[in-house]
Design a protein around this motif. Structure first.
Motif, PDB file in Angstrom:
ATOM      1  N   MET A 137       0.827  -1.209   0.000  1.00 52.16           N
ATOM      2  CA  MET A 137       0.000   0.000   0.000  1.00 52.16           C
ATOM      3  C   MET A 137       0.862   1.260   0.000  1.00 52.16           C
ATOM      4  SD  MET A 137      -3.554  -0.417   2.000  1.00 52.16           S
ATOM      5  CE  MET A 137      -2.919  -0.208   3.650  1.00 52.16           C
ATOM      6  N   GLY A 164       2.403   3.172  -3.681  1.00 51.31           N
ATOM      7  CA  GLY A 164       1.708   4.047  -4.619  1.00 51.31           C
ATOM      8  C   GLY A 164       1.353   3.377  -5.924  1.00 51.31           C
ATOM      9  N   THR A 207      -2.200   0.215  -3.844  1.00 50.82           N
ATOM     10  CA  THR A 207      -2.666   1.537  -3.402  1.00 50.82           C
ATOM     11  C   THR A 207      -3.953   1.897  -4.131  1.00 50.82           C
ATOM     12  OG1 THR A 207      -0.353   2.187  -3.107  1.00 50.82           O
ATOM     13  CG2 THR A 207      -1.985   3.948  -3.086  1.00 50.82           C
ATOM     14  N   GLN A 245      -8.167   2.283  -2.450  1.00 55.00           N
ATOM     15  CA  GLN A 245      -8.629   3.668  -2.300  1.00 55.00           C
ATOM     16  C   GLN A 245      -9.975   3.777  -1.593  1.00 55.00           C
ATOM     17  OE1 GLN A 245      -6.994   6.775  -3.045  1.00 55.00           O
ATOM     18  NE2 GLN A 245      -5.373   5.225  -2.880  1.00 55.00           N
ATOM     19  N   LEU A 267      -2.365   4.711   4.097  1.00 54.24           N
ATOM     20  CA  LEU A 267      -2.713   4.640   2.680  1.00 54.24           C
ATOM     21  C   LEU A 267      -2.658   6.035   2.087  1.00 54.24           C
ATOM     22  CD1 LEU A 267      -3.913   3.067   0.214  1.00 54.24           C
ATOM     23  CD2 LEU A 267      -6.178   3.663   1.107  1.00 54.24           C
TER      24      LEU A 267
END
Length: 289
Positions: A134, A137, A141, A145, A212
């Motif tokens: 996470m 990026g 990730t 979201q 995150l």
């Protein structure tokens, strides 16, 4: 027919609803559901395991008919683990976890190794490899979201509106949800109840220390000490290969944390493998045990 019964027990001074399958004198498997599920999520798999084991499935804190405090601070991992330690008692059991249930199963196994004889994880992730992915990026990730939305104040109201329309959409994002209909769907909606009911479930996300970023954002400076995060018992990872919420990269390097690891992949299923192919999942688990 495998015996099935339910009870409400007191754990740490609060009421928890528990489902049981099998012979109460058989070896025990503690089965831990994830989000947005409840103990009834095991209705397909537990009777298959219950031929040989005593399956014990709680509605975890914040879920179903168990205690649902409104304060996110009451969902810290140590408190979730304390519920399970109280339920297990003194003798170690086999622990099986899926999704968030996998996260607390890892925490229990790492923090209270005296209570876990074997660990089975189904499409769930060890905290260190998951946080690593996470923080990159990249794909995980992006896939995670939705956590930003869930952590916002009032997300439970949005998810509960129009007979849980948004929650159904979140549940089924890019997944095969043919199994979620009829009595199964009715059971889920009864467990969710309303926005106040959803709040406890979502508080797991609000209380989580997982970091995150936004899409493409790299989080620097995270360090993990494998020696402090070890799974020392035999460990089985059962993975539905079409999962779009948890990506395979989030399990890479798991052997560093779980040296006695067996991996089994099940094709043509996603995150909800215990609903989609319960017989194949049961075969993998029983064969390993």
């Amino acid at each position: 027919m495998v015996a099935h019964w339910t009870e409400t027990v007191e754990l740490n001074g609060e009421a928890f609803f528990i489902r049981h399958w099998g012979d109460k004198d058989a070896p025990k498997i503690l089965m831990l559901h994830g989000f947005p599920e409840y103990s009834g999520a095991w209705n397909d798999l537990a009777p298959l395991l219950g031929e040989r084991f005593h399956c014990i499935a709680p509605d975890q804190r914040g879920y179903g008919q168990s205690w649902r405090p409104a304060d996110p601070a009451l969902y810290k991992t140590a408190l979730l683990v304390s519920d399970l330690a109280a339920l297990i008692g003194d003798d170690p059991v086999i622990v099986l976890g899926h999704d968030w249930g996998a996260s607390v199963a890892y925490a229990l196994t790492i923090g209270r190794p005296d209570l876990v004889s074997k660990l089975i994880i189904m499409n769930g992730v060890h905290p260190a490899p998951f946080q690593r992915e996470m923080a990159k990026g990249g794909a995980q990730t992006d896939a995670s979201q939705y956590i930003h939305f869930l952590r916002k104040d009032g997300s439970e109201d949005i998810l509960a509106a129009d007979d849980f329309a948004k929650l159904m959409g979140l549940f089924s994002a890019k997944m095969n949800m043919d199994w979620l209909s009829g009595e199964t769907l009715a059971g889920y909606k009864a467990a969710w109840r309303d926005a106040a009911g959803l709040r406890g479930m979502i508080n797991w996300y609000r209380a989580s220390p997982l970091k995150l970023g936004q899409p493409g954002e790299v989080i620097e400076g995270l360090e993990f000490d494998p020696a402090r995060l070890q799974v020392r018992c035999p460990h089985l990872l059962v993975w539905g290969t079409a999962d779009t919420a948890l990506l395979p990269a989030a399990t890479e390097g798991l052997e560093e944390y779980a040296p006695d690891l067996t991996r089994v992949e099940i094709a043509d299923v996603d995150h909800w493998l215990h609903h989609q192919k319960p017989h194949e999942v049961a075969e993998a688990i029983l064969g390993w045990l």
